[in-house]
Design a protein around this motif. Structure first.
Motif, PDB file in Angstrom:
ATOM      1  N   LEU A  52      22.989 -25.303  13.915  1.00 54.23           N
ATOM      2  CA  LEU A  52      22.269 -26.580  14.182  1.00 54.23           C
ATOM      3  C   LEU A  52      23.273 -27.379  14.821  1.00 54.23           C
ATOM      4  O   LEU A  52      24.595 -27.763  14.384  1.00 54.23           O
ATOM      5  CB  LEU A  52      21.790 -27.153  13.017  1.00 54.23           C
ATOM      6  CG  LEU A  52      20.942 -26.166  12.046  1.00 54.23           C
ATOM      7  CD1 LEU A  52      20.377 -26.944  10.992  1.00 54.23           C
ATOM      8  CD2 LEU A  52      19.845 -25.718  12.790  1.00 54.23           C
ATOM      9  N   ILE A  67      19.992 -33.744  12.297  1.00 51.71           N
ATOM     10  CA  ILE A  67      20.831 -32.975  11.578  1.00 51.71           C
ATOM     11  C   ILE A  67      21.625 -33.820  10.606  1.00 51.71           C
ATOM     12  O   ILE A  67      21.627 -33.237   9.320  1.00 51.71           O
ATOM     13  CB  ILE A  67      22.162 -32.644  12.378  1.00 51.71           C
ATOM     14  CG1 ILE A  67      21.567 -31.565  13.692  1.00 51.71           C
ATOM     15  CG2 ILE A  67      23.238 -31.693  11.373  1.00 51.71           C
ATOM     16  CD1 ILE A  67      22.666 -30.697  14.436  1.00 51.71           C
ATOM     17  N   ASN A  76      20.369 -27.674   4.567  1.00 45.08           N
ATOM     18  CA  ASN A  76      21.200 -26.609   5.193  1.00 45.08           C
ATOM     19  C   ASN A  76      21.994 -26.097   4.005  1.00 45.08           C
ATOM     20  O   ASN A  76      23.128 -25.235   4.013  1.00 45.08           O
ATOM     21  CB  ASN A  76      22.306 -27.307   5.894  1.00 45.08           C
ATOM     22  CG  ASN A  76      23.276 -28.306   5.030  1.00 45.08           C
ATOM     23  OD1 ASN A  76      22.603 -29.221   4.199  1.00 45.08           O
ATOM     24  ND2 ASN A  76      24.488 -28.685   5.373  1.00 45.08           N
ATOM     25  N   CYS A  85      26.486 -26.744  10.505  1.00 43.57           N
ATOM     26  CA  CYS A  85      25.899 -28.017  11.140  1.00 43.57           C
ATOM     27  C   CYS A  85      27.016 -28.431  11.785  1.00 43.57           C
ATOM     28  O   CYS A  85      27.960 -28.890  11.581  1.00 43.57           O
ATOM     29  CB  CYS A  85      25.407 -28.944  10.079  1.00 43.57           C
ATOM     30  SG  CYS A  85      23.790 -28.394   9.346  1.00 43.57           S
ATOM     31  N   PRO A  87      26.750 -31.770  13.759  1.00 41.79           N
ATOM     32  CA  PRO A  87      25.913 -33.083  14.144  1.00 41.79           C
ATOM     33  C   PRO A  87      26.223 -33.917  15.523  1.00 41.79           C
ATOM     34  O   PRO A  87      25.381 -34.161  16.109  1.00 41.79           O
ATOM     35  CB  PRO A  87      26.114 -33.842  12.872  1.00 41.79           C
ATOM     36  CG  PRO A  87      26.619 -33.214  11.610  1.00 41.79           C
ATOM     37  CD  PRO A  87      27.414 -32.159  12.575  1.00 41.79           C
TER      38      PRO A  87
END
Length: 316
Positions: A52, A67, A76, A85, A87
């Protein structure tokens, strides 16, 4: 069933733990190292690796907010597989709230990058070599540029049947057919045999609660579908498919008043907006040229002749 060793950025990621690594970008002229945090949650069970990613354009903060909320809600934390992740990908642009990298380049036009190229190209190269090969799926979060406000949507190529199926699972208000753009992250990841969804929602320099909610819910649907987390897929309504589209541009310069809501279906000759001068001497209506869905509106208060105003579907 135990997972096999998972190594990324030169480090083996332990099972069942949260690991935060740093992707080193460069040093500022003050010699301060700029690092991009990479947050990895790996389960004890085998499963796909999902990335992500947000903030490839530094001023597109809705994606960062999505996120952030996914991490905050612990979405997550997988029961199988691995969720990565990132972000804030373009940390330089995020710091100064600009779209571009410090060298003036659009990072999303620099992939797969070059070891000895520009700063943006070197960063793209790091991602292509050190992260992309180890993931199976990517969700890349974006917003409209500047004052262009996108309805929540997933963009994917009509030839990408696997991507279209995932887009349907994501269940956004709209799914927009969009060709891969050369040297974009999506184009590079697709050529590597990975599946990628590009989410677009809202505009730059905002945190829109509705857009963030759409992004979080859609991502959760995809993670459930892929077996990474538990839960039930939420289907709110059937997405509208935008297979062909065009921009309606301003025929005049002036102050721009919007008369319709983003996401609306409009009929031919319906008034979409009004362009007027500041002196009260003229007022020009902007009409829908045909029946269409509106999926992006330029919300700038002042427009110049030729500026893109409304992104319209071309209905079959």
């Amino acid at each position: 069933m135990s997972s096999k060793p998972f190594i990324i950025l030169g480090q083996q990621i332990p099972e069942g733990k949260r690991t935060v690594l740093d992707l080193e970008v460069a040093k500022l002229h003050t010699r301060t190292t700029v690092k991009v945090p990479v947050i990895i949650e790996r389960s004890h069970q085998l499963g796909p690796v999902v990335l992500l990613l947000a903030g490839i354009h530094g001023d597109e903060t809705n994606g960062v907010g999505i996120i952030r909320e996914i991490i905050n809600q612990k979405i997550n934390s997988p029961v199988a597989g691995t969720i990565i992740c990132i972000p804030v990908f373009n940390i330089f642009g995020y710091l100064f709230q600009t779209r571009e990298f410090p060298d003036g380049r659009d990072l999303n036009r620099m992939f797969p990058g070059s070891l000895n190229g520009s700063l943006a190209s070197q960063f793209a190269y790091q991602f292509t070599k050190e992260i992309a090969p180890f993931v199976d799926y990517v969700i890349d979060f974006h917003t409209g540029g500047a004052e262009r406000d996108n309805i929540a949507q997933i963009r994917c190529s009509k030839e990408d049947q696997k991507g279209l199926e995932l887009a349907k699972v994501f269940n956004p208000p709209m799914i927009v057919y969009s060709n891969n753009i050369s040297k974009s992250l999506r184009d590079t990841v697709r050529k590597m045999g990975k599946s990628i969804l590009v989410f677009e929602g809202g505009k730059s320099k905002e945190l829109n609660a509705s857009i963030i909610n759409e992004g979080v819910n859609g991502t959760k649907n995809v993670l459930i579908h892929l077996g990474l987390i538990e839960g039930e897929i939420t289907v709110r309504k059937t997405p509208i498919y935008i297979k062909n589209s065009k921009w309606l541009r301003a025929s005049y310069s002036g102050m721009f008043k919007i008369m319709i809501t983003n996401g609306s279906f409009v009929r031919k000759k319906e008034v979409l907006g009004i362009i007027q001068d500041p002196f009260g001497e003229f007022k020009k209506k902007v009409y829908a040229p045909f029946d269409a869905h509106i999926f992006c509106i330029n919300k700038t208060p002042i427009v110049n002749k030729g500026d893109a105003l409304f992104h319209l579907s071309i209905e079959e």
